[in-house]
Design an enzyme around this catalytic site. Structure first.
Site, PDB file in Angstrom:
ATOM      1  N   SER A 186      -1.768  46.912   5.637  1.00 52.08           N
ATOM      2  CA  SER A 186      -2.233  47.145   7.118  1.00 52.08           C
ATOM      3  C   SER A 186      -3.484  46.013   7.223  1.00 52.08           C
ATOM      4  O   SER A 186      -4.455  46.222   6.563  1.00 52.08           O
ATOM      5  CB  SER A 186      -2.804  48.394   7.312  1.00 52.08           C
ATOM      6  OG  SER A 186      -1.626  49.487   7.371  1.00 52.08           O
ATOM      7  N   HIS A 190       1.356  46.002  11.054  1.00 48.10           N
ATOM      8  CA  HIS A 190       2.395  45.532  10.647  1.00 48.10           C
ATOM      9  C   HIS A 190       3.473  44.749  11.308  1.00 48.10           C
ATOM     10  O   HIS A 190       3.985  45.537  12.190  1.00 48.10           O
ATOM     11  CB  HIS A 190       3.215  46.922   9.724  1.00 48.10           C
ATOM     12  CG  HIS A 190       2.331  47.364   8.639  1.00 48.10           C
ATOM     13  ND1 HIS A 190       2.481  47.101   7.310  1.00 48.10           N
ATOM     14  CD2 HIS A 190       1.405  48.344   8.805  1.00 48.10           C
ATOM     15  CE1 HIS A 190       1.772  47.768   6.906  1.00 48.10           C
ATOM     16  NE2 HIS A 190       1.122  48.476   7.502  1.00 48.10           N
ATOM     17  N   HIS A 233       6.732  52.395   5.497  1.00 46.13           N
ATOM     18  CA  HIS A 233       6.231  53.456   4.680  1.00 46.13           C
ATOM     19  C   HIS A 233       7.397  54.736   4.576  1.00 46.13           C
ATOM     20  O   HIS A 233       7.773  54.935   5.635  1.00 46.13           O
ATOM     21  CB  HIS A 233       4.984  53.734   5.334  1.00 46.13           C
ATOM     22  CG  HIS A 233       3.807  52.689   5.656  1.00 46.13           C
ATOM     23  ND1 HIS A 233       4.230  52.000   6.617  1.00 46.13           N
ATOM     24  CD2 HIS A 233       2.872  52.353   4.892  1.00 46.13           C
ATOM     25  CE1 HIS A 233       3.115  50.909   6.664  1.00 46.13           C
ATOM     26  NE2 HIS A 233       2.381  51.248   5.625  1.00 46.13           N
ATOM     27  N   TYR A 282       6.188  57.547   4.952  1.00 41.67           N
ATOM     28  CA  TYR A 282       5.791  58.604   5.872  1.00 41.67           C
ATOM     29  C   TYR A 282       6.228  58.308   7.526  1.00 41.67           C
ATOM     30  O   TYR A 282       6.435  59.195   8.257  1.00 41.67           O
ATOM     31  CB  TYR A 282       4.140  58.716   6.134  1.00 41.67           C
ATOM     32  CG  TYR A 282       3.510  57.458   6.506  1.00 41.67           C
ATOM     33  CD1 TYR A 282       3.635  57.056   7.808  1.00 41.67           C
ATOM     34  CD2 TYR A 282       2.649  56.746   5.656  1.00 41.67           C
ATOM     35  CE1 TYR A 282       3.095  56.021   8.301  1.00 41.67           C
ATOM     36  CE2 TYR A 282       2.144  55.669   6.067  1.00 41.67           C
ATOM     37  CZ  TYR A 282       2.163  55.089   7.296  1.00 41.67           C
ATOM     38  OH  TYR A 282       1.646  54.009   7.823  1.00 41.67           O
ATOM     39  N   GLU A 283       7.001  57.161   7.382  1.00 42.28           N
ATOM     40  CA  GLU A 283       7.895  56.788   8.728  1.00 42.28           C
ATOM     41  C   GLU A 283       9.207  57.423   8.871  1.00 42.28           C
ATOM     42  O   GLU A 283       9.647  57.353   9.766  1.00 42.28           O
ATOM     43  CB  GLU A 283       7.891  55.418   8.929  1.00 42.28           C
ATOM     44  CG  GLU A 283       6.702  54.738   9.241  1.00 42.28           C
ATOM     45  CD  GLU A 283       6.667  53.252   9.315  1.00 42.28           C
ATOM     46  OE1 GLU A 283       6.926  52.725  10.409  1.00 42.28           O
ATOM     47  OE2 GLU A 283       6.334  52.471   8.374  1.00 42.28           O
ATOM     48  N   ALA A 326      -3.910  48.736   2.323  1.00 44.71           N
ATOM     49  CA  ALA A 326      -5.427  48.979   2.699  1.00 44.71           C
ATOM     50  C   ALA A 326      -5.433  50.597   2.093  1.00 44.71           C
ATOM     51  O   ALA A 326      -4.518  51.339   2.130  1.00 44.71           O
ATOM     52  CB  ALA A 326      -5.431  49.253   4.351  1.00 44.71           C
ATOM     53  N   MET A 331      -1.154  55.121   1.200  1.00 48.60           N
ATOM     54  CA  MET A 331       0.031  55.845   1.427  1.00 48.60           C
ATOM     55  C   MET A 331       1.362  54.958   1.179  1.00 48.60           C
ATOM     56  O   MET A 331       2.222  54.794   1.887  1.00 48.60           O
ATOM     57  CB  MET A 331      -0.039  56.400   3.021  1.00 48.60           C
ATOM     58  CG  MET A 331      -1.197  57.035   3.324  1.00 48.60           C
ATOM     59  SD  MET A 331      -1.109  57.244   4.945  1.00 48.60           S
ATOM     60  CE  MET A 331      -2.702  58.057   5.395  1.00 48.60           C
ATOM     61  N   SER A 332       0.972  54.020   0.207  1.00 42.84           N
ATOM     62  CA  SER A 332       1.874  53.046   0.046  1.00 42.84           C
ATOM     63  C   SER A 332       2.207  52.284  -1.318  1.00 42.84           C
ATOM     64  O   SER A 332       1.367  53.061  -2.142  1.00 42.84           O
ATOM     65  CB  SER A 332       1.797  51.705   1.134  1.00 42.84           C
ATOM     66  OG  SER A 332       0.755  50.949   0.672  1.00 42.84           O
ATOM     67  N   ASN A 375     -12.278  52.130   4.188  1.00 43.86           N
ATOM     68  CA  ASN A 375     -13.107  52.907   4.452  1.00 43.86           C
ATOM     69  C   ASN A 375     -13.401  53.800   3.494  1.00 43.86           C
ATOM     70  O   ASN A 375     -12.526  53.853   2.108  1.00 43.86           O
ATOM     71  CB  ASN A 375     -12.366  53.733   5.612  1.00 43.86           C
ATOM     72  CG  ASN A 375     -11.043  54.490   5.204  1.00 43.86           C
ATOM     73  OD1 ASN A 375      -9.877  53.682   4.974  1.00 43.86           O
ATOM     74  ND2 ASN A 375     -10.929  55.711   4.565  1.00 43.86           N
ATOM     75  N   HIS A 381      -7.280  54.759  12.099  1.00 38.50           N
ATOM     76  CA  HIS A 381      -6.480  53.640  11.634  1.00 38.50           C
ATOM     77  C   HIS A 381      -7.126  52.474  12.420  1.00 38.50           C
ATOM     78  O   HIS A 381      -7.179  51.376  11.890  1.00 38.50           O
ATOM     79  CB  HIS A 381      -4.993  53.980  12.278  1.00 38.50           C
ATOM     80  CG  HIS A 381      -4.139  52.897  11.805  1.00 38.50           C
ATOM     81  ND1 HIS A 381      -4.100  52.696  10.488  1.00 38.50           N
ATOM     82  CD2 HIS A 381      -3.563  52.010  12.550  1.00 38.50           C
ATOM     83  CE1 HIS A 381      -3.073  51.380  10.355  1.00 38.50           C
ATOM     84  NE2 HIS A 381      -2.703  51.093  11.615  1.00 38.50           N
TER      85      HIS A 381
HETATM   86  N1  HPA Z   1      -6.423  57.499   2.947  1.00 36.85           N
HETATM   87  C1  HPA Z   1      -5.286  57.361   2.911  1.00 36.85           C
HETATM   88  N2  HPA Z   1      -4.870  55.965   3.163  1.00 36.85           N
HETATM   89  C2  HPA Z   1      -5.678  55.074   3.671  1.00 36.85           C
HETATM   90  C3  HPA Z   1      -6.787  55.380   3.778  1.00 36.85           C
HETATM   91  C4  HPA Z   1      -7.497  56.715   3.441  1.00 36.85           C
HETATM   92  O1  HPA Z   1      -8.687  56.790   3.282  1.00 36.85           O
HETATM   93  N3  HPA Z   1      -7.689  54.211   4.268  1.00 36.85           N
HETATM   94  C5  HPA Z   1      -6.524  53.232   4.390  1.00 36.85           C
HETATM   95  N4  HPA Z   1      -5.515  53.758   4.105  1.00 36.85           N
END
Ligand code: HPA
Length: 264
Positions: A26, A57, A79, A81-82, A109, A201-202, A225, A237
């Site tokens: 991302s 993406h 992903h 989750y999609e 990310a 998440m990936s 973050n 996001h």
């Molecule tokens: N958690 C999960 N996935 C993420 C995060 C997070 O804090 N930041 C970027 N992708």
């Protein structure tokens, strides 16, 4: 003909093969602009491929040269989750293998779990914990060894490249959860207790397939973050994408440094 062969027959007519592939996470798509002699094909045109609906993406396979090395770039990943079945993810990595890929640089990310890490910053993944709740290798007796999932030799190359260009890079364990919701504070406490330094998440599904196919892997997480509860700030996001942009220059320098290494 199986699904991967079908996709490969379309892809090979549009882009060049390469030994090295990069999967961009991302907000890290800018790296693709660095490729010279670019050729590309949109995922829409590839049978069995799916385009991610997640902002940040793009959804293209690109071939070209970066730092005089031939590469294939997966700009945009799908992903779990999609709602995509794991087979789609497997197929995408199988096509890379058919295109000649033996070395995979996977990026993402992620959220920093470790308080001492700076944000945004880059983290070299040295191991993972799979808590996505699924495994792309289900369906076969693929008892693959993961003791060197994130290649130890290559980790040395990444650290040397970072040192050379004076970028501080941390090293740590990446834990993948399914998402798409960010974690709760309690979940992040759990994640930290389990020994993870970053959360996302990936990446893990792609790495599992790559290892099954015999590829050597480098994983780089852009910590965009602090994970939930680390500073108390809410997560978004938008922030992930903005931090991705901020770290993009260093990220591109690091990738070029790795590709320039004679040992890689
Ligand atoms: N958690 C999960 N996935 C993420 C995060 C997070 O804090 N930041 C970027 N992708």
């Amino acid at each position: 003909m199986n699904a991967a062969e079908k996709a490969f027959n379309v892809v090979k007519k549009k882009i060049n093969g390469a030994e090295i592939a990069l999967i961009l996470g991302s907000g890290l798509g800018a790296l693709a602009d660095e490729a010279k002699n670019r050729k590309e094909i949109s995922y829409d045109k590839i049978p069995g491929f799916a385009k991610s609906k997640v902002p940040g993406h793009s959804g293209k396979l690109i071939s070209g040269t970066i730092a005089s090395r031939k590469v294939i770039i997966m700009s945009g990943r799908i992903h779990y989750y999609e709602g995509h079945p794991m087979e789609k993810l497997v197929l995408m990595i199988e096509v890379l293998a058919k295109m000649g890929v033996k070395k995979l640089i996977v990026t993402n990310a992620g959220g920093a779990v470790k308080k001492s890490f700076k944000v945004p910053s880059l983290m070299l993944i040295n191991d993972h914990i799979n808590m996505i709740g699924d495994n792309p290798l289900i369906g076969g007796a693929h008892f693959i060894d993961l003791s060197d999932a994130y290649d130890a030799e290559y980790r040395k190359i990444v650290k040397a490249a970072a040192k050379k260009i004076k970028i501080k890079i941390n090293e740590g364990v990446y834990l993948a959860l399914s998402g798409p919701s960010y974690e709760t504070k309690a979940e992040i406490r759990m994640v930290r207790t389990l020994g993870a330094d970053a959360v996302g998440m990936s990446t893990v599904p792609e790495v599992l397939v790559a290892k099954k196919l015999g590829m050597r892997v480098i994983g780089i997480s852009c910590l965009t973050n602090y994970a939930c509860g680390v500073t108390g700030a809410p997560l978004s996001h938008k922030e992930v994408l903005e931090s991705g942009k901020q770290i993009s220059k260093n990220f591109i320098l690091l990738i070029k440094g790795i590709l320039s290494s004679k040992k890689f």
